[in-house]
Design a protein around this motif. Structure first.
Motif, PDB file in Angstrom:
ATOM      1  N   ASN A   1    -107.526 -13.510  41.407  1.00  0.00           N
ATOM      2  CA  ASN A   1    -108.193 -13.350  40.118  1.00  0.00           C
ATOM      3  C   ASN A   1    -107.529 -14.119  38.981  1.00  0.00           C
ATOM      4  O   ASN A   1    -107.596 -13.715  37.823  1.00  0.00           O
ATOM      5  N   LEU A   2    -106.942 -15.245  39.293  1.00  0.00           N
ATOM      6  CA  LEU A   2    -106.204 -16.011  38.291  1.00  0.00           C
ATOM      7  C   LEU A   2    -107.093 -16.844  37.376  1.00  0.00           C
ATOM      8  O   LEU A   2    -106.608 -17.410  36.400  1.00  0.00           O
ATOM      9  N   CYS A   3    -108.378 -16.904  37.663  1.00  0.00           N
ATOM     10  CA  CYS A   3    -109.254 -17.792  36.873  1.00  0.00           C
ATOM     11  C   CYS A   3    -109.258 -17.432  35.394  1.00  0.00           C
ATOM     12  O   CYS A   3    -109.469 -18.303  34.541  1.00  0.00           O
ATOM     13  N   CYS A   4    -109.003 -16.171  35.066  1.00  0.00           N
ATOM     14  CA  CYS A   4    -109.064 -15.767  33.653  1.00  0.00           C
ATOM     15  C   CYS A   4    -107.846 -16.239  32.858  1.00  0.00           C
ATOM     16  O   CYS A   4    -107.829 -16.125  31.625  1.00  0.00           O
ATOM     17  N   VAL A   5    -106.829 -16.778  33.535  1.00  0.00           N
ATOM     18  CA  VAL A   5    -105.663 -17.311  32.824  1.00  0.00           C
ATOM     19  C   VAL A   5    -105.412 -18.766  33.213  1.00  0.00           C
ATOM     20  O   VAL A   5    -104.291 -19.264  33.137  1.00  0.00           O
ATOM     21  N   GLN A   6    -106.455 -19.457  33.621  1.00  0.00           N
ATOM     22  CA  GLN A   6    -106.288 -20.875  33.945  1.00  0.00           C
ATOM     23  C   GLN A   6    -106.011 -21.667  32.679  1.00  0.00           C
ATOM     24  O   GLN A   6    -106.511 -21.356  31.594  1.00  0.00           O
ATOM     25  N   SER A   7    -105.187 -22.693  32.815  1.00  0.00           N
ATOM     26  CA  SER A   7    -104.872 -23.550  31.677  1.00  0.00           C
ATOM     27  C   SER A   7    -106.137 -24.222  31.140  1.00  0.00           C
ATOM     28  O   SER A   7    -107.042 -24.569  31.903  1.00  0.00           O
ATOM     29  N   SER A   8    -106.174 -24.411  29.846  1.00  0.00           N
ATOM     30  CA  SER A   8    -107.273 -25.154  29.240  1.00  0.00           C
ATOM     31  C   SER A   8    -106.994 -26.650  29.343  1.00  0.00           C
ATOM     32  O   SER A   8    -105.876 -27.081  29.653  1.00  0.00           O
ATOM     33  N   ARG A   9    -107.993 -27.438  29.046  1.00  0.00           N
ATOM     34  CA  ARG A   9    -107.794 -28.888  29.030  1.00  0.00           C
ATOM     35  C   ARG A   9    -106.761 -29.276  27.980  1.00  0.00           C
ATOM     36  O   ARG A   9    -105.951 -30.185  28.195  1.00  0.00           O
ATOM     37  N   GLU A  10    -106.785 -28.583  26.850  1.00  0.00           N
ATOM     38  CA  GLU A  10    -105.820 -28.879  25.800  1.00  0.00           C
ATOM     39  C   GLU A  10    -104.397 -28.533  26.255  1.00  0.00           C
ATOM     40  O   GLU A  10    -103.448 -29.262  25.942  1.00  0.00           O
ATOM     41  N   ASP A  11    -104.233 -27.419  26.983  1.00  0.00           N
ATOM     42  CA  ASP A  11    -102.917 -27.070  27.541  1.00  0.00           C
ATOM     43  C   ASP A  11    -102.375 -28.210  28.398  1.00  0.00           C
ATOM     44  O   ASP A  11    -101.210 -28.591  28.301  1.00  0.00           O
ATOM     45  N   ILE A  12    -103.243 -28.734  29.271  1.00  0.00           N
ATOM     46  CA  ILE A  12    -102.825 -29.781  30.204  1.00  0.00           C
ATOM     47  C   ILE A  12    -102.542 -31.080  29.476  1.00  0.00           C
ATOM     48  O   ILE A  12    -101.558 -31.779  29.757  1.00  0.00           O
ATOM     49  N   ARG A  13    -103.387 -31.423  28.527  1.00  0.00           N
ATOM     50  CA  ARG A  13    -103.162 -32.669  27.776  1.00  0.00           C
ATOM     51  C   ARG A  13    -101.842 -32.594  27.007  1.00  0.00           C
ATOM     52  O   ARG A  13    -101.067 -33.561  27.003  1.00  0.00           O
ATOM     53  N   LYS A  14    -101.573 -31.466  26.375  1.00  0.00           N
ATOM     54  CA  LYS A  14    -100.326 -31.312  25.627  1.00  0.00           C
ATOM     55  C   LYS A  14     -99.121 -31.487  26.552  1.00  0.00           C
ATOM     56  O   LYS A  14     -98.150 -32.172  26.214  1.00  0.00           O
ATOM     57  N   PHE A  15     -99.173 -30.859  27.726  1.00  0.00           N
ATOM     58  CA  PHE A  15     -98.077 -30.992  28.685  1.00  0.00           C
ATOM     59  C   PHE A  15     -97.899 -32.445  29.104  1.00  0.00           C
ATOM     60  O   PHE A  15     -96.772 -32.958  29.157  1.00  0.00           O
ATOM     61  N   ALA A  16     -98.988 -33.119  29.405  1.00  0.00           N
ATOM     62  CA  ALA A  16     -98.902 -34.507  29.857  1.00  0.00           C
ATOM     63  C   ALA A  16     -98.336 -35.404  28.764  1.00  0.00           C
ATOM     64  O   ALA A  16     -97.542 -36.318  29.041  1.00  0.00           O
ATOM     65  N   GLU A  17     -98.720 -35.157  27.522  1.00  0.00           N
ATOM     66  CA  GLU A  17     -98.175 -35.948  26.418  1.00  0.00           C
ATOM     67  C   GLU A  17     -96.678 -35.727  26.280  1.00  0.00           C
ATOM     68  O   GLU A  17     -95.905 -36.668  26.059  1.00  0.00           O
ATOM     69  N   GLN A  18     -96.239 -34.463  26.432  1.00  0.00           N
ATOM     70  CA  GLN A  18     -94.810 -34.162  26.369  1.00  0.00           C
ATOM     71  C   GLN A  18     -94.067 -34.810  27.540  1.00  0.00           C
ATOM     72  O   GLN A  18     -92.962 -35.338  27.370  1.00  0.00           O
TER      73      GLN A  18
END
Length: 352
Positions: free
Chosen positions: A266-283
């Motif tokens: 049931n992890l779908c309700c806490v999946q990272s957003s696109r913005e979460d992933i983009r921020k991580f990739a930029e860092q």
């Protein structure tokens, strides 16, 4: 061997390498893997589903087609009564990955992973685990892999054993070795994770880093520490879930609504957003992470965020979000359309 530029050459030239992982969880989300077992018999039962996901990740911008042999070792296949499929599953997965990689001009990686049964205090167990790695590595060489990924280890001793097996049986192929950082910043054998990565680098791994277990927010601090110790290429492939300082890895995540544990189904309700992933990739790019990707929870649209953050425009960029043409979010709405939008969304005039 493929004729595309190899992993070592790319890294020597200062190029970044994007690698899509997370096949297990994405295929489970689509209904073709059993949550809990997490075994890859889908390779034999529904190969077209695996082939399609390979292609989707390629179009999203991965440089690497990774053979789906995660948990395709004897220890896991025995648990579901499919040990007789050991060879077919591995060889078919490698063949499929090679086919897609060649079609799109990508690298193909063989894969070995944590055994789930390693016991460093038992010499027979160590020998059996190394032999398990040996078989899969030799098959990867036979399948014309461009390099070998050894991933998701939580014990330095097992990661070193995997690297040793690649060096002994991998016919000189490059090795990418990544460890999974769980709730503590140390390995199961009590080595600080950045130090464990340094030791793997000294032992000859071409790339070392972290994959899985932690989401972007809780993986980044460890990567920052590892960057200070490791001199060579660093890998970062987080799980795509919203881990936090209280729940450091996704196994610990609870439902924000009722506090119930979410792992595994049931992890779908806490999946990272696109913005979460983009921020991580930029860092990660700013940190100098040369080998970047996503692990459990990855989707083609999330991988596209990584690729774009690294300055590229993959095929699927043309489907990136564009609200300027959306019927209710464009700026030049009629009075009637504006009333409808406000009923649907509230007054979002300042956000459009």
């Amino acid at each position: 061997m493929s004729t595309v530029k190899g992993l070592r050459e790319r890294l020597r030239n200062g190029e970044n390498v994007v690698c899509a992982e997370g096949y297990m969880w994405e295929l489970e989300r689509r209904g073709f893997v059993c949550s809990g077992d997490f075994t890859p018999e889908v390779v034999l039962d529904y190969p077209e589903r695996v082939r399609a996901l390979h292609e989707e990740f390629v179009l999203a911008g991965t440089d690497v087609v990774e053979a789906f042999t995660y948990y395709a070792h004897e220890a896991k296949l025995e648990s579901i009564g499919r040990e007789s499929d050991f060879a077919d599953l591995n060889l078919n997965s490698l063949r499929m990955a090679r086919e897609i990689a060649d079609r799109y001009g990508k690298l193909m990686a063989g894969n070995i992973c944590n055994s789930t049964s390693f016991d460093p205090g038992d010499p027979e167990n160590v020998a059996r685990t190394k032999n398990m790695f040996k078989i899969q590595i030799e098959w990867a060489v036979q399948g014309k892999a461009d390099y070998i990924i050894a991933e998701t280890f939580n014990e330095l001793a097992e990661a070193k054993l995997a690297l040793q097996a690649i060096q002994e049986y991998g016919s000189g192929l490059p090795a990418v070795v990544t460890m999974a950082p769980y709730s503590k910043d140390v390995t199961l054998d009590n080595v600080h994770l950045p130090e464990a990565l340094r030791q793997l680098e000294v032992a000859g791994a071409d790339v070392v880093g972290l994959n899985c277990a932690r989401g972007p927010e809780t993986m980044m601090p460890l990567l920052q520490e590892a960057r200070k110790l490791c001199k060579g290429p660093l890998a970062a492939l987080p799980a795509c879930f919203r881990t936090n300082q209280k729940e450091m890895c996704y196994y610990q995540l609870t439902d924000p609504k009722d506090g119930k544990p979410l792992f595994p189904a049931n992890l779908c309700c806490v999946q990272s957003s696109r913005e979460d992933i983009r921020k991580f990739a930029e860092q990660a790019r700013q940190l100098g992470v040369a080998y970047i990707g996503l692990c459990c929870g990855a989707t083609p649209s999330l991988l596209r965020e990584v690729v774009q953050a690294y300055g590229r425009s993959p095929e699927l960029s043309r489907f990136s979000p564009n609200t300027s043409r959306n019927y209710y979010m464009k700026s030049n709405l009629s009075a009637r359309e504006l009333r409808i939008r406000n009923l649907l969304f509230g007054d979002i005039s300042g956000q459009v």
